[in-house]
Motif scaffolding. Structure first.
Motif, PDB file in Angstrom:
ATOM      1  N   ALA A 192      -7.059   7.317 -22.452  1.00  0.00           N
ATOM      2  CA  ALA A 192      -6.759   6.298 -23.458  1.00  0.00           C
ATOM      3  C   ALA A 192      -8.019   5.703 -24.087  1.00  0.00           C
ATOM      4  CB  ALA A 192      -5.868   5.211 -22.870  1.00  0.00           C
ATOM      5  N   PRO A 193      -9.036   5.308 -23.318  1.00  0.00           N
ATOM      6  CA  PRO A 193     -10.235   4.761 -23.965  1.00  0.00           C
ATOM      7  C   PRO A 193     -10.918   5.760 -24.901  1.00  0.00           C
ATOM      8  CG  PRO A 193     -10.258   4.252 -21.626  1.00  0.00           C
ATOM      9  CD  PRO A 193      -9.119   5.198 -21.859  1.00  0.00           C
ATOM     10  N   VAL A 194     -10.921   7.022 -24.508  1.00  0.00           N
ATOM     11  CA  VAL A 194     -11.525   8.053 -25.358  1.00  0.00           C
ATOM     12  C   VAL A 194     -10.732   8.205 -26.655  1.00  0.00           C
ATOM     13  CG1 VAL A 194     -12.112  10.513 -25.495  1.00  0.00           C
ATOM     14  CG2 VAL A 194     -12.449   9.263 -23.352  1.00  0.00           C
ATOM     15  N   MET A 195      -9.397   8.224 -26.532  1.00  0.00           N
ATOM     16  CA  MET A 195      -8.537   8.344 -27.714  1.00  0.00           C
ATOM     17  C   MET A 195      -8.704   7.139 -28.632  1.00  0.00           C
ATOM     18  SD  MET A 195      -6.641  11.163 -27.574  1.00  0.00           S
ATOM     19  CE  MET A 195      -5.166  10.811 -28.493  1.00  0.00           C
ATOM     20  N   GLY A 205      -9.031   5.186 -33.049  1.00  0.00           N
ATOM     21  CA  GLY A 205      -8.714   3.800 -33.349  1.00  0.00           C
ATOM     22  C   GLY A 205      -7.387   3.403 -32.708  1.00  0.00           C
ATOM     23  N   ASN A 206      -7.148   2.099 -32.691  1.00  0.00           N
ATOM     24  CA  ASN A 206      -5.956   1.589 -32.014  1.00  0.00           C
ATOM     25  C   ASN A 206      -4.663   1.991 -32.700  1.00  0.00           C
ATOM     26  OD1 ASN A 206      -7.279   0.210 -29.905  1.00  0.00           O
ATOM     27  ND2 ASN A 206      -7.813  -1.426 -31.308  1.00  0.00           N
ATOM     28  N   ARG A 207      -4.600   1.826 -34.011  1.00  0.00           N
ATOM     29  CA  ARG A 207      -3.354   2.123 -34.727  1.00  0.00           C
ATOM     30  C   ARG A 207      -2.977   3.604 -34.634  1.00  0.00           C
ATOM     31  NH1 ARG A 207      -1.757  -2.272 -37.729  1.00  0.00           N
ATOM     32  NH2 ARG A 207      -3.409  -3.729 -38.229  1.00  0.00           N
ATOM     33  N   ARG A 208      -3.945   4.455 -34.834  1.00  0.00           N
ATOM     34  CA  ARG A 208      -3.653   5.896 -34.753  1.00  0.00           C
ATOM     35  C   ARG A 208      -3.262   6.315 -33.346  1.00  0.00           C
ATOM     36  NH1 ARG A 208      -7.907   9.460 -38.000  1.00  0.00           N
ATOM     37  NH2 ARG A 208      -6.579   9.795 -39.794  1.00  0.00           N
ATOM     38  N   PRO A 253      -2.696   0.555 -23.855  1.00  0.00           N
ATOM     39  CA  PRO A 253      -3.957  -0.135 -24.134  1.00  0.00           C
ATOM     40  C   PRO A 253      -4.185  -0.354 -25.631  1.00  0.00           C
ATOM     41  CG  PRO A 253      -4.337   1.704 -22.634  1.00  0.00           C
ATOM     42  CD  PRO A 253      -2.929   1.798 -23.105  1.00  0.00           C
ATOM     43  N   ALA A 254      -3.740   0.593 -26.441  1.00  0.00           N
ATOM     44  CA  ALA A 254      -3.901   0.430 -27.893  1.00  0.00           C
ATOM     45  C   ALA A 254      -3.058  -0.727 -28.404  1.00  0.00           C
ATOM     46  CB  ALA A 254      -3.517   1.732 -28.602  1.00  0.00           C
ATOM     47  N   PHE A 255      -1.832  -0.849 -27.894  1.00  0.00           N
ATOM     48  CA  PHE A 255      -0.967  -1.962 -28.286  1.00  0.00           C
ATOM     49  C   PHE A 255      -1.571  -3.296 -27.881  1.00  0.00           C
ATOM     50  CE2 PHE A 255       2.404  -4.939 -27.050  1.00  0.00           C
ATOM     51  CZ  PHE A 255       2.950  -5.177 -28.302  1.00  0.00           C
ATOM     52  N   ARG A 256      -2.056  -3.369 -26.657  1.00  0.00           N
ATOM     53  CA  ARG A 256      -2.658  -4.624 -26.186  1.00  0.00           C
ATOM     54  C   ARG A 256      -3.915  -4.978 -26.993  1.00  0.00           C
ATOM     55  NH1 ARG A 256       1.203  -7.353 -23.702  1.00  0.00           N
ATOM     56  NH2 ARG A 256       2.134  -6.138 -22.061  1.00  0.00           N
ATOM     57  N   ALA A 257      -4.707  -3.968 -27.354  1.00  0.00           N
ATOM     58  CA  ALA A 257      -5.895  -4.226 -28.166  1.00  0.00           C
ATOM     59  C   ALA A 257      -5.504  -4.731 -29.557  1.00  0.00           C
ATOM     60  CB  ALA A 257      -6.746  -2.964 -28.278  1.00  0.00           C
ATOM     61  N   LEU A 258      -4.504  -4.114 -30.171  1.00  0.00           N
ATOM     62  CA  LEU A 258      -4.034  -4.590 -31.465  1.00  0.00           C
ATOM     63  C   LEU A 258      -3.483  -5.998 -31.373  1.00  0.00           C
ATOM     64  CD1 LEU A 258      -2.281  -1.416 -32.895  1.00  0.00           C
ATOM     65  CD2 LEU A 258      -4.258  -2.580 -33.851  1.00  0.00           C
ATOM     66  N   LEU A 259      -2.782  -6.272 -30.304  1.00  0.00           N
ATOM     67  CA  LEU A 259      -2.225  -7.600 -30.092  1.00  0.00           C
ATOM     68  C   LEU A 259      -3.338  -8.641 -29.991  1.00  0.00           C
ATOM     69  CD1 LEU A 259       0.598  -8.903 -29.593  1.00  0.00           C
ATOM     70  CD2 LEU A 259       0.089  -8.741 -27.165  1.00  0.00           C
ATOM     71  N   SER A 260      -4.356  -8.342 -29.213  1.00  0.00           N
ATOM     72  CA  SER A 260      -5.438  -9.312 -29.033  1.00  0.00           C
ATOM     73  C   SER A 260      -6.276  -9.490 -30.291  1.00  0.00           C
ATOM     74  CB  SER A 260      -6.326  -8.916 -27.855  1.00  0.00           C
ATOM     75  OG  SER A 260      -7.019  -7.728 -28.134  1.00  0.00           O
TER      76      SER A 260
END
Length: 133
Positions: A9-12, A17-20, A61-68
């Motif tokens: 997930a961190p690599v992706m 990016g988070n949205r993609r 993790p991408a959802f949580r990053a976008l949320l924050s």
């Protein structure tokens, strides 16, 4: 597979990016559910579908990053509480429904010799429809 998906997930996120990454996660889950519709036909489809569903974990993790990034600190508590509440309500409503459907049509395995395997795709199909909506 889920562990590898979580580790990637961190690599992706860094690469796409988070949205993609979140879109890739939704697409992976949708593809996995579509493949699981064919799981009563062959065990291969079941395991292939589970792989795609497990890879969908990269979206958390991408959802949580976008949320924050998109919610102010003053509203973060209410937003997280709202998301958690909707998740709990959906689980409370749909878990008995899916259990009833699985009970009615069978799981499609060897333990379901008395059920019609032509109907065993219905729980996965219903999940796919709700995922696409």
């Amino acid at each position: 597979v889920g562990f590898l998906g979580a580790c990637s997930a961190p690599v992706m996120i860094k690469k796409f990016g988070n949205r993609r990454t979140l879109r890739i996660s939704f697409a992976s889950a949708f593809i996995g559910l579509c493949i699981l519709c064919f799981s009563p036909v062959s065990h291969f489809f079941f395991f292939l579908g589970v792989v795609f569903l497990a890879l969908a974990i990269i979206g958390f993790p991408a959802f949580r990053a976008l949320l924050s990034k998109n919610v102010s600190m003053e509203n973060m508590g209410r937003t997280v509480a709202a998301v958690s509440t909707v998740t709990i309500i959906a689980s409370a409503i749909f878990t008995p429904i899916y259990a009833g459907i699985f009970h009615a049509v069978g799981a499609g395995g060897e333990c379901a010799d008395d059920t019609d395997l032509n109907l065993a795709w219905i729980p996965w199909g219903l999940a796919t429809v709700f995922m696409g909506a």
